[in-house]
Structure formats: C-alpha cells, structure tokens
Design a protein around this motif. Structure first.
Motif, PDB file in Angstrom:
ATOM      1  N   ASP A   1       0.863   1.278  23.586  1.00 50.01           N
ATOM      2  CA  ASP A   1      -0.186   0.253  23.535  1.00 50.01           C
ATOM      3  C   ASP A   1      -0.533  -0.331  24.907  1.00 50.01           C
ATOM      4  OD1 ASP A   1      -0.489   0.519  20.828  1.00 50.01           O
ATOM      5  OD2 ASP A   1       0.671  -1.274  20.305  1.00 50.01           O
TER       6      ASP A   1
ATOM      7  N   THR B   1       1.326   5.234  18.964  1.00 46.86           N
ATOM      8  CA  THR B   1       1.779   4.138  19.835  1.00 46.86           C
ATOM      9  C   THR B   1       2.433   3.120  18.902  1.00 46.86           C
ATOM     10  OG1 THR B   1      -0.199   2.749  19.595  1.00 46.86           O
ATOM     11  CG2 THR B   1      -0.278   4.467  21.292  1.00 46.86           C
TER      12      THR B   1
ATOM     13  N   THR C   1       1.136   0.508  17.734  1.00 47.13           N
ATOM     14  CA  THR C   1       0.146   0.073  16.734  1.00 47.13           C
ATOM     15  C   THR C   1      -0.375   1.231  15.885  1.00 47.13           C
ATOM     16  OG1 THR C   1      -0.574  -1.658  18.247  1.00 47.13           O
ATOM     17  CG2 THR C   1      -2.074  -1.115  16.449  1.00 47.13           C
TER      18      THR C   1
END
Lengths: 432, 432
Positions: free
Chosen positions: B46, B200, B202
């Motif tokens: 991220d 990632t 997220t």
C-alpha cells in the motif's frame, strides 16, 4: 527427504505460503541470443537454418534434405515393434475420440427484435508443432499436440524436430504419421520457431506454434507471440496426491516418482492425515528410487521440491489443493466424489486408486498438456479450442438499426467519439 | 490521403505484403521502469501505491481513500442523465443475454470400456479489470469486460482506474455499478497491475487481469503473466470495409473515420471494385474529417495507415480479407452471405449496409474486445471462455486399468520413463 508441512503446527500458514511461492525453474536469460537468431532467420531464411543446423545439430542440408522424406517416415513407421505400434494406435484413437467431443458448435440466431447474432468457429489455417530432440523427444507429446489440431480441422500441421546427426527418434516419426502429420523439418531451437513464424524459402509460415521446448524455444515463442499465436509456456510438471492412510504406500510412491523422474524441477506432493502413513510413503519412495533409470533426476526433484503435508481431516485438503492448483491431482480415497466437486483448481483430476496419473499421460484420452505452476487457477489444458478461433457476426436491417441507434449515439457522444455517433446517425438521417 | 493499392498493377503483391507488415504501434521500451514499479509494490504494498498515486495522479490517500466508496458509486450513478443511463442499461442487458449463450457445458461421460472421462468448466476465482483514466476511460469497455465475468460466475471482480486529482469518470462508475462491480480502487499504471497480481495490505490478489491500457500497463501485464492470467494485449483498432460501388460514400466514410478517431495508429481500409467510387469515399472522408472533435487523431490515422484497395471482382476481396484478418470487417454489399462464408479470418463481421461497426462497439450484444493486428488468424474476441477454466477428469476401475495398462507401459518404456511404467504395473502386479 521431502519437506514436511504439518497443519497443526503454528507456523503452517507461513510455511505453506512460502512453499507455494517456491520457484522451480532456472530461467537462463537467453533473450539476446534468441533475438539474434530470429533476426538472422528472418533475413537469410534457409541459409540461416542450414548454418545453425550444421553448428548445433551436426547436420549438413547439402547431403540430407531439411524436410524429412515420405520414405523416411514410412521406414520409421515400419521399424516400430508391433506392440509399441498398437500402443500408439490405441492412444491415438482414444485421444481422437475424446477430443472430437470438444469441438465447439456455431451459435447463429436472431434475437427478439430481429438482430442477427452469431458465434462462428473455424480452424486455424496452419499450425507448427515443436518437438524437442534427444531424451525429451516424446511420441506421446506428438499425439497430444497434433491430434486436437486434426480434430479441429487445421488444414496444415507442420512439425519441426532437431535431429542431432540427422536422426529423429523413429517412434516420434511413427506418431506423426499416425496423427496425419507429413510436413516435417529436421530443425530445432529458436531458429525453427523463427522459421515457423516468419517463413523461409522452403517453409511457409504458420499462424500458431505449439509444443514444449527448452529455454531457447520458450524464449523464441514469447518473442514471436503476436506475429503468431502460441500455446502456454509449460513449466516443470507437478502432481498432488491426496490419499487416505489405508492406501498401499508403494502405489503412491510410484506415482510421486513418475512426476519426479521428468525433471529436477518437477514437484510431487502428498497430502494425508496420518504421519505414520506419510513416513511409509517416504520410505517407499527412497526404496523405489534406487532402481530407476533416471534416479538422479527423480531424487533431485524429490529432495528439492517433494513435500508431504499433514492435515487434520481429509476435508482440510480442499482449500490447500485449491491454492496449490496442481497440474495433476490424484484422489486416492474411497469416496472421491465430494473432493472432485470441491476442488475447482486443477489441470486434471485422476479419480480413485485405480487411476494413476500416468494413464492420462498416454492412453486415457484426455490431453496431457496441462497448466503448470499454479496456472490451473486461470487456464486450461490443451484442447480443440486451442486450434480454432471464433468470429462474431452481427446483422441489422434498417428497423433494428432504428431501434438501437439512440442508445449507440448516446454512448458514443458520452465517450466523445463523434465519428462513431455519425456512423450510426447518417444512416437514419439523424443528428449525430 | 490514404494509400492506394490496385490489384491490376504488377507490383500489387509486393505492395500488399509490405502493407500487411506495416507496424502501427510505437513501442516505447518501458520495461525497466515497469519492473522497478512492480518490485516496489511487491515489497512495500500500500505504501508504494500511495507514493505512485501521489506522484502520477496527484491523489493523497490520507485524505481520499484508495477504495472508491459505495456512496461515491451511488452518487455517480445518480448523476448520469436518464438517456445515458437507459443506453448503458440497454447495452448491458443485450451484452449479458448474448454472452449467457457462450457458457460452455460440462461433458462427463463413460466410454465403451467403462472409463469415466470429463471436461468440467468452473469460473476463475477472482478477476481484476483495468480501466484507463482520462479520455481513454470508456464506460462501454467496463460493460464489455465485466459482464462476461459475471455471466461466467466469477465471484470477485475488482476494478482499478487511475483518478487524476481523485476523480473517476462518473459514467465509468455507473457502468461498473450496472455490471455489479463494487470493489473499485482509484489506482492505475503498472502499480495497479502489480497490486492486482501480488496483492497488498488492502487489495487481495486476483487470478487474472483483463482490460486495455497504455504502454506501461501492457508491459506490466506481460510481466506478471504466469503469476496471473492476462487477456490479449490489444493493439490499435482496425476496420476493413468491403463495399460495392453503389453504396453512399458518406456512410462508408463515417465508418472509416469511426475507427480512425480512436488512435493515430488505428487503421481503416476500404476494398472496392471501382476507382471512382473509391475516390468519392476518399473525398467524403476529407470532408467529414473537418467537423470532428478528434480530427487531429483521425487524420493522422487516415494519412499514415488508411488504405483503399481496388480489386477486379468482389470475390477477389476474399483472399485479401483473409490475409488482412481484420479486427472489424464490414460487408456493405447487397448479398453478403457468400462473403460471410468465405472470409474465415476476422474478429467480427458486420453484415450488410445497415450494420455499422459502431453498433458492435456499444449495443449489438457481442463483445467489442476483439483481436487486432492480424491476430484474428489465431485468436478470438473476449468471451465467457476467458473467465472460466476446464478441468479434465479421468476415472478408471481395476478392469479398465487392466485393459489400458499394456499400452501405457509400452509407451512409458519407449520413452525411457520407468517410474511411469511402474506406477501402472504395480497396481496389477505386472512387470514394469
């Protein structure tokens, strides 16, 4: 000694993740060499092929023609033992029958407002089949790659195979003849891929190239992709065996070694619920290894990439198998159907204790060219679909155009494409 | 001024060959930059995405979340004019209905000797859809890429779209909502491709990435191929119009310009039998060009790659069309069916004078993602098949294994693979 992973241990998830991302392929960077060879073949054609074949394969095309003669193919066919010939023919007929069921059907129809829509499938014009030389020259691969093309109706299938000292494995030539392939050139490497893609004085170009090969061949295929189509770039083979502890350890050990003997980068994995059973399989592997021709290859593969994974229940194997997405999945369990239903990511599933993966390599009827290296998550094995292409067909009359025009014009305008809008509007005297 | 090629001139074949091999794409070598970005996203996740989005798109993820909120999607949907919304919904329902017919059927059967064979199709787990930003951000592309995934049953479709200054085209968001896509991230470029492929903090990784993009996106897709699946790498668009001389030159000029306005590398080709008619179309093109928003793009495309080919008879267009293998083929002739039958290499065929290619871009129902740059010789447009994968299933009992064993063992031995032979033989107490 294979690696052991135990689902009950605290670090299982981390170790399983690391296991999944292990690289099993040494990728030599051969791109520069390959690019030079391809450029050379594009420029000098047959002369370049002659030079490379002299250098790499020790063949002189002045004394031995580049194209394998009909007589050589016939002689090879006649030189095969009746037993082996029968085996090739049984394999071919089973492969052909199975693949015939894969031919997609055209779908031509008219919708509710009278728009004609269609999906039409036609065979690719010409396909090139790469067959490796030496010990990796497998007649079964010739059948698996060429027969689906024949079933698809590809009018021209061309085979290339390097022939060190001029000799091509006669069983490979016999397999080609059985599969109906008669245009065969004794060339190999990146130069053969270039010749298939761009053509030379002797070789007409093809539209797609399939078949396995070494790092140079793989790099050349990637390089010509776009000019021609290519099949997947296959990595080393792998098998996942999910087994209940009441199996004969020797059967499963033989299956694990059948993968391992292919390549030092091949991978054999056993998932079971019982540590003692896992140990027994491991011991059987070590025992059987000793008597193999290719013991060196098989033990390197088993040592570096072999794995035994212990799970709490058989059902716990399902999410792991879906993450592994194995090329070959064997289910050596008494009631395999629930596992077949639940495991969605696998190139091919071999169901029950009497279906060793090897049957699929040769005579099962399904294709043995399958997605490796976890790519069964998003791709499929070789099939008739790889030798056809679909054309969409759309047909409107003035009335259908009138009905669909406002939406098309609105969308074109919203995308700022006013020639698009005009191309519809002008036919109806509308405002674009 | 387009290029003219006349079949009756002596150098036609040579000029046509050169025309076919003209490169229309500027391929910047962006590989090094792309590799660095991908490595960075793999390492920093991220944080890397935040840095690139700040730098390239001017967005700060501290004040605007990376994931587009449900509320934003709703607001975008409500901001669209009723007319445009109706157009999107008509397009979506037609695309969905057509693609539903493409879903392949499982084929599970038992052969004559009792071997169970099967081809089972299942949806890919998760698919990422790249949507370009800026003027190349087309809501129709969102529908064309996302709806076949939904029809295939892909449980998770993720969209990424760069948002310069934070804004994503509201029509794109509305199209996403109509297609049922709710997981949307405002990221773009190679970094978005890397995030989809490797995940990632997220973003969960996907198994396949589809959708168009610039040179960086294309290079990134090539780079992550293998880790995930990718769709074709599309080149600039092209249309081939085969027209009898009794057409309205203005209709065809509009069609030629609808391709040309896409990209300076797009290509529009007219084949006809009559020089005066060709001239009339050329003049209509020049006239219409003047009033286009995107006149600069369209005239560059027409000047550099546009072509008018004169043939002796309409039938002479057939072999040329098969060699051109156009993405889009329009048949502006009174009796199109014989040409439809004879032209096998084309991404999509638009039959008759009332089927401008633009209908297929938006509301015809078939997919507008089609093979470019002559690849219709070996590949097909986007379809439900791109969102599913096939697993082969093989099941033998002891009796079937007994029948197939001798052939499998003979073939294994001929290939020097004795663990293969043993894996069959051991189950029957035979000699490997």
């Amino acid at each position: 000694m294979a690696i052991w992973l135990d689902q009950t241990s605290d670090d299982f998830e981390a170790r399983f993740k690391a296991f999944l991302s292990t690289k099993r392929e040494v990728s030599d960077d051969v791109n520069d060499i390959v690019r030079k060879i391809i450029d050379d073949v594009r420029q000098r054609g047959d002369a370049a092929l002659a030079d490379y074949s002299r250098r790499f394969d020790g063949i002189d095309f002045d004394t031995l023609p580049m194209r394998v003669t009909e007589q050589e193919i016939d002689e090879a066919y006649r030189s095969i033992s009746p037993e082996l010939l029968a085996a090739l023919e049984l394999a071919a007929s089973r492969i052909e029958r199975h693949h015939a069921r894969q031919m997609p059907k055209d779908d031509i129809y008219e919708d509710a407002i009278g728009v004609g829509l269609g999906s039409r499938w036609t065979a690719i014009d010409a396909v090139g089949l790469y067959v490796p030389g030496g010990t990796a020259s497998y007649p079964s691969s010739v059948l698996m790659n060429a027969l689906p093309a024949k079933v698809a109706g590809v009018p021209r299938v061309v085979m290339v195979c390097p022939a060190t000292g001029g000799a091509i494995n006669p069983t490979v030539l016999a397999a080609a003849r059985i599969a109906g392939v008669t245009e065969i050139y004794r060339i190999g490497g990146a130069q053969a891929v270039a010749a298939l893609a761009y053509g030379t004085e002797t070789i007409e170009p093809v539209a797609k190239i399939v078949g396995p090969g070494n790092a140079y061949v793989a790099a050349a295929k990637r390089h010509v992709f776009g000019t021609v189509g290519i099949d997947m770039i296959a990595g080393p083979s792998e098998v996942l065996v999910i087994a209940e502890p009441d199996n004969d350890p020797d059967w499963l050990a033989a299956d694990l070694l059948a993968q391992a003997e292919h390549d030092p980068g091949a991978q054999s994995i056993l998932i079971t619920t019982d540590r003692a059973f896992g140990k027994a399989v491991e011991e059987a592997v070590e025992r059987q290894l000793k008597s193999l021709n290719r013991a060196e290859t098989a033990s390197a593969s088993w040592r570096d990439f072999g794995a035994i994974i212990l799970v709490k229940t058989m059902d716990d194997s399902i999410p792991l198998a879906n993450r592994i997405a194995a090329e070959h999945l064997e289910l050596a369990v008494a009631d395999p159907e629930p596992l077949v239903k639940a495991i969605l990511n696998a190139g091919a599933i071999f169901v029950g204790r009497h279906t060793p993966e090897v049957i699929g390599d040769y005579v099962g009827g399904s294709n043995h060219v399958l997605p490796t290296a976890r790519s069964a998550r998003f791709s499929s094995g070789l099939s008739v679909l790889d030798y056809v292409k679909r054309t969409s067909i759309l047909r409107l009359g003035p009335e259908q155009l009138r009905q669909l025009a406002p939406a098309a014009i609105a969308l074109a305008n919203s995308e700022g494409l006013d020639a698009h809008a005009r191309s519809v509007a002008i036919r109806l005297n509308l405002e674009g």
